[in-house]
Design an enzyme around this catalytic site. Structure first.
Site, mmCIF file in Angstrom:
data_model
loop_
_atom_site.group_PDB
_atom_site.id
_atom_site.type_symbol
_atom_site.label_atom_id
_atom_site.label_comp_id
_atom_site.label_asym_id
_atom_site.label_seq_id
_atom_site.Cartn_x
_atom_site.Cartn_y
_atom_site.Cartn_z
ATOM 1 N N TYR A 171 40.946 44.690 35.478
ATOM 2 C CA TYR A 171 39.784 45.519 35.178
ATOM 3 C C TYR A 171 40.161 46.814 34.469
ATOM 4 O O TYR A 171 39.374 47.335 33.687
ATOM 5 C CB TYR A 171 38.989 45.783 36.457
ATOM 6 C CG TYR A 171 38.366 44.517 36.995
ATOM 7 C CD1 TYR A 171 37.286 43.922 36.346
ATOM 8 C CD2 TYR A 171 38.888 43.873 38.113
ATOM 9 C CE1 TYR A 171 36.728 42.748 36.801
ATOM 10 C CE2 TYR A 171 38.330 42.687 38.581
ATOM 11 C CZ TYR A 171 37.260 42.133 37.915
ATOM 12 O OH TYR A 171 36.716 40.952 38.358
ATOM 13 N N ARG A 187 45.338 43.140 43.705
ATOM 14 C CA ARG A 187 46.059 42.303 42.754
ATOM 15 C C ARG A 187 45.302 42.042 41.459
ATOM 16 O O ARG A 187 45.891 41.526 40.505
ATOM 17 C CB ARG A 187 46.456 40.981 43.417
ATOM 18 C CG ARG A 187 45.311 40.084 43.838
ATOM 19 C CD ARG A 187 45.843 38.969 44.744
ATOM 20 N NE ARG A 187 44.815 38.097 45.227
ATOM 21 C CZ ARG A 187 44.523 36.927 44.679
ATOM 22 N NH1 ARG A 187 45.188 36.522 43.617
ATOM 23 N NH2 ARG A 187 43.568 36.177 45.188
ATOM 24 N N GLY A 245 41.484 33.526 29.054
ATOM 25 C CA GLY A 245 40.757 34.707 28.607
ATOM 26 C C GLY A 245 39.263 34.640 28.826
ATOM 27 O O GLY A 245 38.517 35.478 28.296
ATOM 28 N N GLU A 291 40.147 43.411 44.691
ATOM 29 C CA GLU A 291 41.369 43.467 45.474
ATOM 30 C C GLU A 291 42.486 44.052 44.622
ATOM 31 O O GLU A 291 42.449 43.968 43.383
ATOM 32 C CB GLU A 291 41.743 42.077 45.969
ATOM 33 C CG GLU A 291 40.830 41.588 47.087
ATOM 34 C CD GLU A 291 41.330 40.318 47.742
ATOM 35 O OE1 GLU A 291 42.187 39.637 47.128
ATOM 36 O OE2 GLU A 291 40.874 40.000 48.851
ATOM 37 N N VAL A 310 33.833 35.033 38.330
ATOM 38 C CA VAL A 310 34.597 33.827 38.649
ATOM 39 C C VAL A 310 34.918 33.040 37.390
ATOM 40 O O VAL A 310 34.176 33.064 36.410
ATOM 41 C CB VAL A 310 33.843 32.905 39.640
ATOM 42 C CG1 VAL A 310 33.730 33.530 41.007
ATOM 43 C CG2 VAL A 310 32.458 32.535 39.108
ATOM 44 N N VAL A 311 36.042 32.335 37.453
ATOM 45 C CA VAL A 311 36.448 31.404 36.397
ATOM 46 C C VAL A 311 36.856 30.105 37.062
ATOM 47 O O VAL A 311 37.627 30.116 38.038
ATOM 48 C CB VAL A 311 37.616 31.964 35.558
ATOM 49 C CG1 VAL A 311 38.052 30.950 34.494
ATOM 50 C CG2 VAL A 311 37.231 33.278 34.883
ATOM 51 N N GLY A 371 37.527 35.003 31.727
ATOM 52 C CA GLY A 371 37.057 36.088 32.585
ATOM 53 C C GLY A 371 36.864 37.361 31.785
ATOM 54 O O GLY A 371 35.867 38.074 31.947
#
Length: 217
Positions: free
Chosen positions: A188, A183, A155, A181, A146-147, A157
């Site tokens: 990743y 989107r 940047g 998910e 989370v961010v 995350g």
């Protein structure tokens, strides 16, 4: 609800920077409902163990140094010590995650590899967070990336994920997986994760609603 997809870290991470367009598009939302898998089965494929171990020996390059983050007002923390669990729960809520019972969340953190960025102006307050749980030797699964919404697109995350992967590889963990998910799959992939790499699918176990009702009575 969209289906979450499983990814595993496959190729050695090169530290290659995304283009400015990619960074703008992908960095703001590394957090979107990573835990919400109720939409269907997640697909997860095994990684190449030898390449993972080779990368562990070589180390992982990070896109921004600890000192650079500190100059921007973010202190890198590599354990849950000093983390304000209540403040973390607030970040979860703001990005759409369910709130957790704080005592249970603390217990989870005790059994996790944790990396977070602390707001230098507010001790214990996380602005970015990621954790991984596993056996500490062979396997780990990344959770709760989370961010803080007001800090997305900076940047952060990527910064916590790079350091989390770095720590897992340093310990020799061969298989690193996560659920995401569609989107945020691209985010990743930039970090070296691959979807369905070796045609080995992962599955998640869910109790039926009837079983959940029976167990609660």
């Amino acid at each position: 609800m969209t289906k979450a997809q499983g990814l595993k870290l496959r190729a050695p991470y090169t530290g290659q920077q995304p283009s400015a367009m990619q960074a703008t598009r992908l960095q703001p939302r590394p957090c979107a409902r990573l835990l919400d898998l109720r939409g269907g089965l997640s697909f997860s494929l095994s990684s190449k163990t030898k390449s993972i171990k080779a990368a562990a020996a070589a180390g992982v390059q990070v896109s921004v140094s600890d000192s650079e983050l500190e100059s921007r007002g973010f202190a890198v923390r590599r354990s849950s010590s000093g983390l304000d669990v209540g403040a973390l729960n607030e970040v979860f809520a703001r990005v759409g995650f369910p709130r957790r019972q704080e005592e249970r969340l603390r217990r989870a953190l005790e059994h996790s590899e944790v990396v977070w960025l602390e707001d230098s102006a507010a001790a214990g307050r996380p602005v970015a967070f990621a954790r991984a749980a596993g056996d500490g030797v062979f396997n780990a699964v990344v959770w709760d990336v989370v961010v803080e919404p007001s800090c997305q697109g900076m940047g952060l995350g990527r910064a916590v994920m790079e350091r989390l992967v770095e720590e897992l590889r340093r310990k020799g963990v061969a298989n690193i997986a996560l659920y995401a998910e569609p989107r945020v799959v691209g985010f990743y992939r930039l970090l070296g994760f691959a979807m369905d790499p070796d045609a080995i699918r992962g599955m998640a176990f869910y109790r039926s609603r009837q079983q959940q009702t029976s167990s609660s009575t």
